[in-house]
Structures are given as C-alpha cells and as structure tokens.
Enzyme design. Structure first.
Site, PDB file in Angstrom:
ATOM      1  N   LYS A 165       0.769 -34.902   8.536  1.00 38.42           N
ATOM      2  CA  LYS A 165       2.175 -35.162   8.848  1.00 38.42           C
ATOM      3  C   LYS A 165       2.524 -36.643   8.734  1.00 38.42           C
ATOM      4  O   LYS A 165       3.664 -36.989   8.371  1.00 38.42           O
ATOM      5  CB  LYS A 165       2.519 -34.613  10.235  1.00 38.42           C
ATOM      6  CG  LYS A 165       2.471 -33.087  10.304  1.00 38.42           C
ATOM      7  CD  LYS A 165       3.357 -32.434   9.257  1.00 38.42           C
ATOM      8  CE  LYS A 165       3.370 -30.920   9.341  1.00 38.42           C
ATOM      9  NZ  LYS A 165       4.273 -30.301   8.340  1.00 38.42           N
ATOM     10  N   SER A 169       6.511 -33.803  12.077  1.00 37.74           N
ATOM     11  CA  SER A 169       6.116 -33.380  13.416  1.00 37.74           C
ATOM     12  C   SER A 169       6.175 -34.598  14.325  1.00 37.74           C
ATOM     13  O   SER A 169       6.176 -35.742  13.842  1.00 37.74           O
ATOM     14  CB  SER A 169       4.691 -32.826  13.385  1.00 37.74           C
ATOM     15  OG  SER A 169       4.173 -32.625  14.684  1.00 37.74           O
ATOM     16  N   TYR A 228      -4.214 -32.403  11.186  1.00 41.43           N
ATOM     17  CA  TYR A 228      -2.775 -32.127  11.198  1.00 41.43           C
ATOM     18  C   TYR A 228      -1.984 -33.425  11.290  1.00 41.43           C
ATOM     19  O   TYR A 228      -1.001 -33.621  10.566  1.00 41.43           O
ATOM     20  CB  TYR A 228      -2.434 -31.212  12.376  1.00 41.43           C
ATOM     21  CG  TYR A 228      -0.995 -30.776  12.415  1.00 41.43           C
ATOM     22  CD1 TYR A 228      -0.527 -29.791  11.551  1.00 41.43           C
ATOM     23  CD2 TYR A 228      -0.097 -31.338  13.317  1.00 41.43           C
ATOM     24  CE1 TYR A 228       0.799 -29.376  11.593  1.00 41.43           C
ATOM     25  CE2 TYR A 228       1.221 -30.943  13.366  1.00 41.43           C
ATOM     26  CZ  TYR A 228       1.663 -29.954  12.499  1.00 41.43           C
ATOM     27  OH  TYR A 228       2.975 -29.557  12.546  1.00 41.43           O
TER      28      TYR A 228
END
Length: 232
Positions: free
Chosen positions: A154, A137, A150
């Site tokens: 990532k 990401s 998150y």
C-alpha cells in the site's frame, strides 16, 4: 445526471461487492471483475446485461488485457476506474511470511493495479477525461506489526499514484484513496472479533460511492480518505 461508466476490480466480496450495489442503485453502469466464478455468475444473474462482470485475476496481465479490450470495445473508456482488488498476508512477523505469500500480496495489490491501469488508461488518456482511484489503506500511510507485506504494497500504491498523477493530461485525475476501517473479512483476519466495532461494508458504501462520484481533475495527485469513516 447522466450515469457514469465505472470499472471496479475485486467485485466478488468486501468493499468491491457493496460498491457494485451502490453504484447500480444510483443508476451508474458497472463493469467489474473478480476471481470467484460463482460470485461473478451471481452478479450477472442479479444485474443483467446492462452491466458486465468477468472472471479475471488482475495479477495476470494475460487475463487483464483481453478483458479490458472487450469491455472497452463494448462500452468505451470508463469515467471512473476503481482499483479495489487486494489481499493481505496472514498476521506474522516479516521473517515468518513465506516467500510465495509475500509475492502474492505484491502481485495482486501492486502489479494488479498496474496491469489494470496499463490496459484502461490509454483509452481514458486519448479522451482526456476520467478518474483513476487506487485503493490504498491507513497502512499505506503508517505501519503496524505483522502486516509488513500489506504495508509495503500500500505504500507502493501511494507512490505509484503520485507518479501517475504527474503523467496524466489535464482533465484527468489519479487519486490514492484510504477507504478507512471497515468490518470486512480482511479486517477480521487482523483484528478478530474487534472488527465488529467498525462500520459494515454496506454502510460504508453509502458514503464512499457518492464521494468517489464527486472526484474530478482538481483532485489529481491527492491522498484522500473516505469521509466519516474511522481511520485508526
């Protein structure tokens, strides 16, 4: 061009779902998994027995192992393994993210990727051919408020992929891929209505799938981004 054998996780919605459509349209064979039984049944009805779709929670190695064994036995090693399955936390400062939610994000995004690699990579390595793409990401290379779990997952994918790239034999590749910013349900959970300012998934897939198909050994260890996709 002979069609490729493509394994994709997280095919029941978002980017995974539109990648299925595009790979099939380009005459490649898709072996996919996802957690929604209804969505998997719909994929089976739509695409038939030439492809294979299974209900699998990639966070659970006990589910990944028999799935991988079955599809490897039936189809052989994939040419392209796409670790797409992922979840995001509800927007919140890190100290307000419940422990279970934090663990769920890491279980799916990191452990899920490792589980799939564990079960598919040995067959690919034995053949000394194939590309493993781990979806990262923009938040795997930068960070933002209220998405710390998150981001952590990532950033972990970026490091995991760099290490994996050094372990693979010549002829293979591991790539960390930033898909860019796309108007998915995941983006809407963070951006709200402004997510509509970004490309829809189907439009993204028309650029992303040919890009994925073009990856090869020369891309091993690279941190790549799908071309022509917003990244801010």
């Amino acid at each position: 061009m002979k069609g490729k054998l493509v394994v994709i996780t997280g095919v029941t919605r978002g980017l995974g779902r539109v990648m299925v459509d595009e790979f099939v349209r380009l005459r490649h064979t898709v072996l996919g998994c996802g957690r929604s039984r209804d969505a998997i049944e719909q994929l089976r009805r739509q695409f038939g027995s030439a492809h294979d779709f299974s209900v699998v929670n990639v966070a659970l190695d006990a589910e990944v192992e028999p799935w991988a064994a079955r599809v490897l036995g039936a189809f052989g090693p994939p040419d392209l393994l796409v670790n797409n399955a992922g979840v995001i936390n509800k927007n919140a400062p890190l100290w307000r993210v419940p422990e279970q939610e934090f663990a769920h994000v890491l279980d799916v995004n990191v452990k899920g990727t490792a589980n799939v690699i564990r079960r598919f990579a040995p067959a690919m390595i034995k053949r000394k051919r194939g590309v493993i793409v781990n979806f990262s990401s923009g938040w795997g290379r930068s960070a933002d408020a209220e998405v710390a779990p998150y981001c952590a997952s990532k950033w972990a994918i970026e490091g995991l992929t760099q290490a994996l790239a050094q372990e693979l034999p010549a002829g293979m590749a591991a790539v960390a891929l930033n898909p860019g910013v796309i108007d998915t349900a995941m983006l809407q959970s963070c951006f709200g209505a402004s997510a509509s300012n970004y490309p829809p998934p189907a439009e993204w897939a028309r650029s992303a799938v040919p890009f994925l198909l073009g990856l090869g050994p020369d891309d091993n260890g690279k941190q790549l981004t799908v071309p022509n996709t917003p990244t801010d």
